[in-house]
Design a protein around this motif. Structure first.
Motif, PDB file in Angstrom:
ATOM      1  N   PRO A 180       0.828  -1.215   0.000  1.00 30.14           N
ATOM      2  CA  PRO A 180       0.000   0.000   0.000  1.00 30.14           C
ATOM      3  C   PRO A 180       0.858   1.259   0.000  1.00 30.14           C
ATOM      4  CG  PRO A 180       0.162  -0.880   2.222  1.00 30.14           C
ATOM      5  CD  PRO A 180       0.952  -1.814   1.337  1.00 30.14           C
ATOM      6  N   ASP A 181       0.476   2.220  -0.779  1.00 26.75           N
ATOM      7  CA  ASP A 181       1.080   3.559  -0.746  1.00 26.75           C
ATOM      8  C   ASP A 181       2.607   3.546  -0.772  1.00 26.75           C
ATOM      9  OD1 ASP A 181      -1.526   4.582  -0.488  1.00 26.75           O
ATOM     10  OD2 ASP A 181      -1.459   4.292   1.679  1.00 26.75           O
ATOM     11  N   PRO A 182       3.229   3.081  -1.861  1.00 27.61           N
ATOM     12  CA  PRO A 182       4.689   3.156  -1.953  1.00 27.61           C
ATOM     13  C   PRO A 182       5.160   4.598  -1.815  1.00 27.61           C
ATOM     14  CG  PRO A 182       3.776   1.830  -3.732  1.00 27.61           C
ATOM     15  CD  PRO A 182       2.626   2.505  -3.081  1.00 27.61           C
ATOM     16  N   VAL A 183       6.349   4.767  -1.246  1.00 28.96           N
ATOM     17  CA  VAL A 183       6.926   6.104  -1.088  1.00 28.96           C
ATOM     18  C   VAL A 183       8.028   6.284  -2.118  1.00 28.96           C
ATOM     19  CG1 VAL A 183       6.350   6.262   1.352  1.00 28.96           C
ATOM     20  CG2 VAL A 183       8.532   5.264   0.675  1.00 28.96           C
ATOM     21  N   LEU A 184       8.300   7.532  -2.488  1.00 23.06           N
ATOM     22  CA  LEU A 184       9.312   7.823  -3.497  1.00 23.06           C
ATOM     23  C   LEU A 184      10.604   8.225  -2.787  1.00 23.06           C
ATOM     24  CD1 LEU A 184       8.943   7.668  -6.568  1.00 23.06           C
ATOM     25  CD2 LEU A 184       8.817  10.176  -6.585  1.00 23.06           C
ATOM     26  N   LEU A 185      11.644   7.406  -2.927  1.00 17.81           N
ATOM     27  CA  LEU A 185      12.950   7.678  -2.330  1.00 17.81           C
ATOM     28  C   LEU A 185      13.989   7.697  -3.443  1.00 17.81           C
ATOM     29  CD1 LEU A 185      12.759   5.293   0.767  1.00 17.81           C
ATOM     30  CD2 LEU A 185      12.277   7.740   0.709  1.00 17.81           C
ATOM     31  N   SER A 186      14.696   8.809  -3.590  1.00 13.40           N
ATOM     32  CA  SER A 186      15.656   8.993  -4.689  1.00 13.40           C
ATOM     33  C   SER A 186      14.995   8.706  -6.035  1.00 13.40           C
ATOM     34  CB  SER A 186      16.872   8.080  -4.499  1.00 13.40           C
ATOM     35  OG  SER A 186      17.570   8.405  -3.321  1.00 13.40           O
ATOM     36  N   GLY A 187      13.719   9.073  -6.125  1.00 14.47           N
ATOM     37  CA  GLY A 187      12.988   8.867  -7.358  1.00 14.47           C
ATOM     38  C   GLY A 187      12.553   7.439  -7.602  1.00 14.47           C
ATOM     39  N   VAL A 188      12.694   6.579  -6.590  1.00 13.28           N
ATOM     40  CA  VAL A 188      12.400   5.156  -6.733  1.00 13.28           C
ATOM     41  C   VAL A 188      11.167   4.801  -5.915  1.00 13.28           C
ATOM     42  CG1 VAL A 188      13.260   2.817  -6.320  1.00 13.28           C
ATOM     43  CG2 VAL A 188      14.832   4.605  -7.080  1.00 13.28           C
ATOM     44  N   PRO A 189      10.127   4.202  -6.509  1.00 15.93           N
ATOM     45  CA  PRO A 189       8.966   3.760  -5.721  1.00 15.93           C
ATOM     46  C   PRO A 189       9.376   2.629  -4.788  1.00 15.93           C
ATOM     47  CG  PRO A 189       8.802   2.976  -7.984  1.00 15.93           C
ATOM     48  CD  PRO A 189       9.975   3.896  -7.950  1.00 15.93           C
ATOM     49  N   THR A 190       9.172   2.837  -3.506  1.00  7.46           N
ATOM     50  CA  THR A 190       9.688   1.933  -2.477  1.00  7.46           C
ATOM     51  C   THR A 190       8.587   1.542  -1.504  1.00  7.46           C
ATOM     52  OG1 THR A 190      11.804   3.120  -2.639  1.00  7.46           O
ATOM     53  CG2 THR A 190      11.499   1.666  -0.740  1.00  7.46           C
ATOM     54  N   ALA A 191       8.582   0.294  -1.081  1.00  8.45           N
ATOM     55  CA  ALA A 191       7.631  -0.153  -0.071  1.00  8.45           C
ATOM     56  C   ALA A 191       7.844   0.640   1.212  1.00  8.45           C
ATOM     57  CB  ALA A 191       7.812  -1.645   0.192  1.00  8.45           C
ATOM     58  N   PRO A 192       6.788   0.931   1.985  1.00  4.66           N
ATOM     59  CA  PRO A 192       6.950   1.652   3.246  1.00  4.66           C
ATOM     60  C   PRO A 192       7.957   0.970   4.168  1.00  4.66           C
ATOM     61  CG  PRO A 192       4.630   1.479   2.663  1.00  4.66           C
ATOM     62  CD  PRO A 192       5.373   0.607   1.695  1.00  4.66           C
ATOM     63  N   ALA A 193       8.544   1.745   5.052  1.00  6.58           N
ATOM     64  CA  ALA A 193       9.608   1.232   5.920  1.00  6.58           C
ATOM     65  C   ALA A 193       9.149   0.031   6.742  1.00  6.58           C
ATOM     66  CB  ALA A 193      10.096   2.345   6.841  1.00  6.58           C
ATOM     67  N   ALA A 194       7.953   0.102   7.321  1.00  6.07           N
ATOM     68  CA  ALA A 194       7.475  -1.004   8.150  1.00  6.07           C
ATOM     69  C   ALA A 194       7.294  -2.272   7.328  1.00  6.07           C
ATOM     70  CB  ALA A 194       6.169  -0.621   8.841  1.00  6.07           C
ATOM     71  N   ARG A 195       6.854  -2.115   6.068  1.00  8.26           N
ATOM     72  CA  ARG A 195       6.693  -3.292   5.203  1.00  8.26           C
ATOM     73  C   ARG A 195       8.059  -3.944   4.946  1.00  8.26           C
ATOM     74  NH1 ARG A 195       3.264  -5.525   1.231  1.00  8.26           N
ATOM     75  NH2 ARG A 195       4.326  -7.377   0.446  1.00  8.26           N
ATOM     76  N   CYS A 196       9.068  -3.132   4.639  1.00  3.25           N
ATOM     77  CA  CYS A 196      10.414  -3.675   4.414  1.00  3.25           C
ATOM     78  C   CYS A 196      10.922  -4.384   5.665  1.00  3.25           C
ATOM     79  CB  CYS A 196      11.369  -2.556   4.017  1.00  3.25           C
ATOM     80  SG  CYS A 196      10.980  -1.739   2.463  1.00  3.25           S
ATOM     81  N   ALA A 197      10.701  -3.779   6.825  1.00  3.72           N
ATOM     82  CA  ALA A 197      11.197  -4.357   8.077  1.00  3.72           C
ATOM     83  C   ALA A 197      10.538  -5.700   8.377  1.00  3.72           C
ATOM     84  CB  ALA A 197      10.963  -3.375   9.229  1.00  3.72           C
ATOM     85  N   ILE A 198       9.232  -5.789   8.201  1.00  2.00           N
ATOM     86  CA  ILE A 198       8.543  -7.039   8.522  1.00  2.00           C
ATOM     87  C   ILE A 198       8.828  -8.113   7.479  1.00  2.00           C
ATOM     88  CG2 ILE A 198       6.292  -8.118   8.884  1.00  2.00           C
ATOM     89  CD1 ILE A 198       7.317  -6.326  11.183  1.00  2.00           C
ATOM     90  N   ASP A 199       8.927  -7.731   6.213  1.00  2.00           N
ATOM     91  CA  ASP A 199       9.309  -8.714   5.198  1.00  2.00           C
ATOM     92  C   ASP A 199      10.655  -9.345   5.549  1.00  2.00           C
ATOM     93  OD1 ASP A 199       7.125  -8.748   3.493  1.00  2.00           O
ATOM     94  OD2 ASP A 199       7.879  -7.131   2.218  1.00  2.00           O
ATOM     95  N   LEU A 200      11.598  -8.533   6.011  1.00  2.00           N
ATOM     96  CA  LEU A 200      12.910  -9.064   6.375  1.00  2.00           C
ATOM     97  C   LEU A 200      12.859  -9.827   7.692  1.00  2.00           C
ATOM     98  CD1 LEU A 200      15.099  -6.016   5.313  1.00  2.00           C
ATOM     99  CD2 LEU A 200      15.081  -8.297   4.275  1.00  2.00           C
ATOM    100  N   ALA A 201      12.043  -9.372   8.638  1.00  2.00           N
ATOM    101  CA  ALA A 201      11.909 -10.090   9.906  1.00  2.00           C
ATOM    102  C   ALA A 201      11.311 -11.476   9.704  1.00  2.00           C
ATOM    103  CB  ALA A 201      11.047  -9.283  10.882  1.00  2.00           C
TER     104      ALA A 201
END
Length: 306
Positions: free
Chosen positions: A107-128
């Motif tokens: 949901p709602d990807p964020v733009l970081l350095s012009g790159v559509p990125t999964a929200p921080a919490a999503r990245c953290a839980i996917d890795l956890a």
């Protein structure tokens, strides 16, 4: 699509012949970023990633290790680009790109350095969910310490992952995450103690002198019992650091603190030794459920000491 990146078919449809494209590259007016993707501008942050995404389905976003790095808590070294696409997507094989087909939408990807990125919490839980426990807790700690996530963000996100692979591990680790932890080995040492059934130690515990002034700080500690636990890495090997450590150890001993120090050999090859040593100097616990998380589903391996 970024305005400064062009697919090869777009260049051809604009009236450029194959020879004209090749000549523009040789003359430096165009630059090939990746297969089939060109740019006429100077190198920019995120350019390579954006070019790779143009070769993937439109819904693709950066996530997992790469997303964590863009959010500022990429603690696990990775040279591969990790992207998330909807399950069932038709994805070309691209060298250096790992594609994760996800049944859970981003949901709602964020733009970081012009790159559509999964929200921080999503990245953290996917890795956890997918990393070994010994790597997952340090990453969750860093996600909190960096300010990319709040405890509530992680708790809310993990509920979205339902019965996905590894979610049980993530559920166990999220309540243990602590922003006060300052390095990977400190987080791992804390996990060893908890999984050994010992009480939860306090990270970065300040010790005050008789006038109430903060004097020394411990990696981990049990204030009520005056017990401290620390990891000794390479930074402790200099002569100046040795002098400082000895003065610190003498002061703590004189003020009633019992200390235990552990190295990479203890942490990665004999964690049970750590548990036995700390249990021996702590008062017996009341009978009942242990604080440990259980599910000790990792294999210990030697890694770089700090």
């Amino acid at each position: 699509m970024a305005d400064d990146l062009y697919r090869y078919p777009e260049l051809r449809s604009a009236g450029n012949t194959r020879g004209a494209v090749r000549h523009a590259v040789e003359a430096g007016r165009l630059r090939r970023v990746t297969r089939g993707i060109y740019t006429g501008s100077n190198r920019e942050p995120g350019e390579q990633v954006r070019a790779m995404l143009m070769r993937l389905p439109a819904e693709a976003v950066v996530g997992f290790h790469t997303g964590a790095r863009l959010h500022g808590f990429g603690d696990v070294p990775q040279d591969v680009l990790h992207v998330i696409v909807p399950a069932g997507s038709v994805v070309p094989r691209i060298a250096g790109v790992t594609v994760h087909e996800a049944v859970l939408p981003v949901p709602d990807p964020v733009l970081l350095s012009g790159v559509p990125t999964a929200p921080a919490a999503r990245c953290a839980i996917d890795l956890a969910r997918t990393l070994r426990r010994i790597e997952a807790l340090p990453l969750l700690d860093l996600a909190l310490r960096s300010g990319a996530c709040r405890p509530g963000d992680l708790a809310q996100e993990v509920t979205r992952h339902g019965r996905l692979r590894g979610v049980r591990q993530a559920r166990h680790l999220v309540p243990l995450a602590d922003a006060r932890s300052e390095c990977r080995q400190e987080s791992q040492l804390r996990l060893v103690l908890l999984d050994g059934g010992l009480p939860r130690p306090e990270p970065q515990l300040w010790i005050t002198d008789e006038w109430g002034r903060p004097t020394f700080r411990l990696d981990l500690g049990y204030r009520a019992h005056r017990v401290g636990v620390e990891y000794d890495g390479r930074s402790h090997l200099t002569r100046e650091r040795l002098r400082s450590d000895r003065a610190r150890m003498n002061w703590l001993s004189a003020h009633g603190w019992t200390m235990r120090y552990f190295t990479d050999r203890d942490l990665y090859l004999r964690p049970d030794h750590i548990v036995r040593e700390v249990r021996r100097i702590l008062p017996p616990r009341p009978t009942g459920p242990t604080v440990g998380t259980g599910d000790r589903g990792w294999r210990w391996s030697t890694c770089q000491a700090s």
